[in-house]
Design a protein around this motif. Structure first.
Motif, short mmCIF file in Angstrom:
data_model
loop_
_atom_site.label_atom_id
_atom_site.label_comp_id
_atom_site.label_asym_id
_atom_site.label_seq_id
_atom_site.Cartn_x
_atom_site.Cartn_y
_atom_site.Cartn_z
N PHE A 1 0.83 -1.20 0.00
CA PHE A 1 0.00 0.00 0.00
C PHE A 1 0.87 1.25 0.00
CE2 PHE A 1 -2.03 3.40 2.48
CZ PHE A 1 -3.11 3.67 1.65
N TYR A 2 1.87 1.30 0.90
CA TYR A 2 2.72 2.49 0.99
C TYR A 2 3.66 2.60 -0.20
CZ TYR A 2 0.92 3.12 5.68
OH TYR A 2 0.09 3.33 6.75
N ASP A 3 4.09 1.48 -0.76
CA ASP A 3 4.89 1.53 -1.99
C ASP A 3 4.08 2.16 -3.11
OD1 ASP A 3 7.14 0.33 -0.83
OD2 ASP A 3 6.42 -1.69 -1.30
N ASP A 4 2.80 1.79 -3.21
CA ASP A 4 1.92 2.38 -4.22
C ASP A 4 1.72 3.87 -3.96
OD1 ASP A 4 1.66 -0.12 -5.37
OD2 ASP A 4 -0.34 -0.50 -4.54
N MET A 5 1.60 4.25 -2.69
CA MET A 5 1.44 5.67 -2.34
C MET A 5 2.69 6.46 -2.74
SD MET A 5 -1.53 6.33 -0.97
CE MET A 5 -1.25 7.81 -0.04
N ALA A 6 3.88 5.90 -2.50
CA ALA A 6 5.13 6.58 -2.87
C ALA A 6 5.19 6.79 -4.38
CB ALA A 6 6.33 5.78 -2.38
N THR A 7 4.77 5.80 -5.14
CA THR A 7 4.73 5.93 -6.59
C THR A 7 3.75 7.01 -7.00
OG1 THR A 7 5.31 3.60 -6.86
CG2 THR A 7 4.28 4.68 -8.74
N GLY B 1 4.92 3.29 7.83
CA GLY B 1 5.23 1.89 7.52
C GLY B 1 6.64 1.68 7.03
N GLY B 2 7.54 2.62 7.28
CA GLY B 2 8.94 2.48 6.86
C GLY B 2 9.19 2.80 5.40
N VAL B 3 8.17 3.25 4.67
CA VAL B 3 8.32 3.60 3.25
C VAL B 3 8.31 5.12 3.12
CG1 VAL B 3 7.30 3.43 0.95
CG2 VAL B 3 7.19 1.47 2.51
N VAL B 4 9.35 5.68 2.51
CA VAL B 4 9.42 7.13 2.34
C VAL B 4 8.45 7.55 1.24
CG1 VAL B 4 10.88 9.10 1.76
CG2 VAL B 4 11.81 7.21 3.12
N LEU B 5 7.42 8.31 1.65
CA LEU B 5 6.45 8.84 0.68
C LEU B 5 6.92 10.16 0.10
CD1 LEU B 5 3.02 8.23 2.45
CD2 LEU B 5 4.25 6.74 0.87
N ALA B 6 7.59 10.97 0.92
CA ALA B 6 8.07 12.28 0.50
C ALA B 6 9.05 12.78 1.56
CB ALA B 6 6.91 13.26 0.36
#
Length: 125
Positions: free
Chosen positions: A3-9, A113-118
């Motif tokens: 989910f967060y990977d998709d948000m970062a994209t 969740g450990g995923v950099v969104l921005a």
């Protein structure tokens, strides 16, 4: 984490749109390199080009100390324009944004969740 990977994209795609984001060049000092011939250490500069969104601070956020009049809030894509990860800007780095060179006062990643969104940075002339 998907989910967060998709948000970062999605964030990277939104900031790549010329109606939303603009080019941002972050320049930082690299690791000093000692030159035996000259006896001096020099720190090369490293410039990375990404995309970002410039926002103003609200009047209630400006306290004259931590946030000053004229400071700019920058949301940056987690990716450079070449698709590589954009490192978080550090205090003291310079940022070229809209033809104006700012210095980074503080920076923090938006990292659920450990995923950099921005990356969010406070900039000052």
């Amino acid at each position: 984490m998907a989910f967060y990977d998709d948000m970062a994209t999605m964030v990277a795609e939104l900031l790549a749109d010329p109606d939303t984001g603009q080019d941002v060049t972050v320049t930082s000092q690299g690791v000093p390199v000692y030159d035996r011939a000259t006896g001096k250490a020099t720190a090369p500069t490293v410039a990375r080009i990404g995309r970002g969104l410039e926002l103003a601070y609200g009047s209630r956020e400006i306290d004259g100390t931590n946030v000053q009049a004229g400071d700019v809030r920058l949301f940056m894509s987690p990716l450079c324009k070449d698709g590589t990860p954009m490192p978080a800007p550090s205090p003291g780095d310079s940022v070229l944004l809209g033809g104006v060179t700012y210095r980074v006062m503080r920076s923090q990643p938006l990292r659920p969740g450990g995923v950099v969104l921005a990356h969010q940075a406070q900039l000052r002339v």
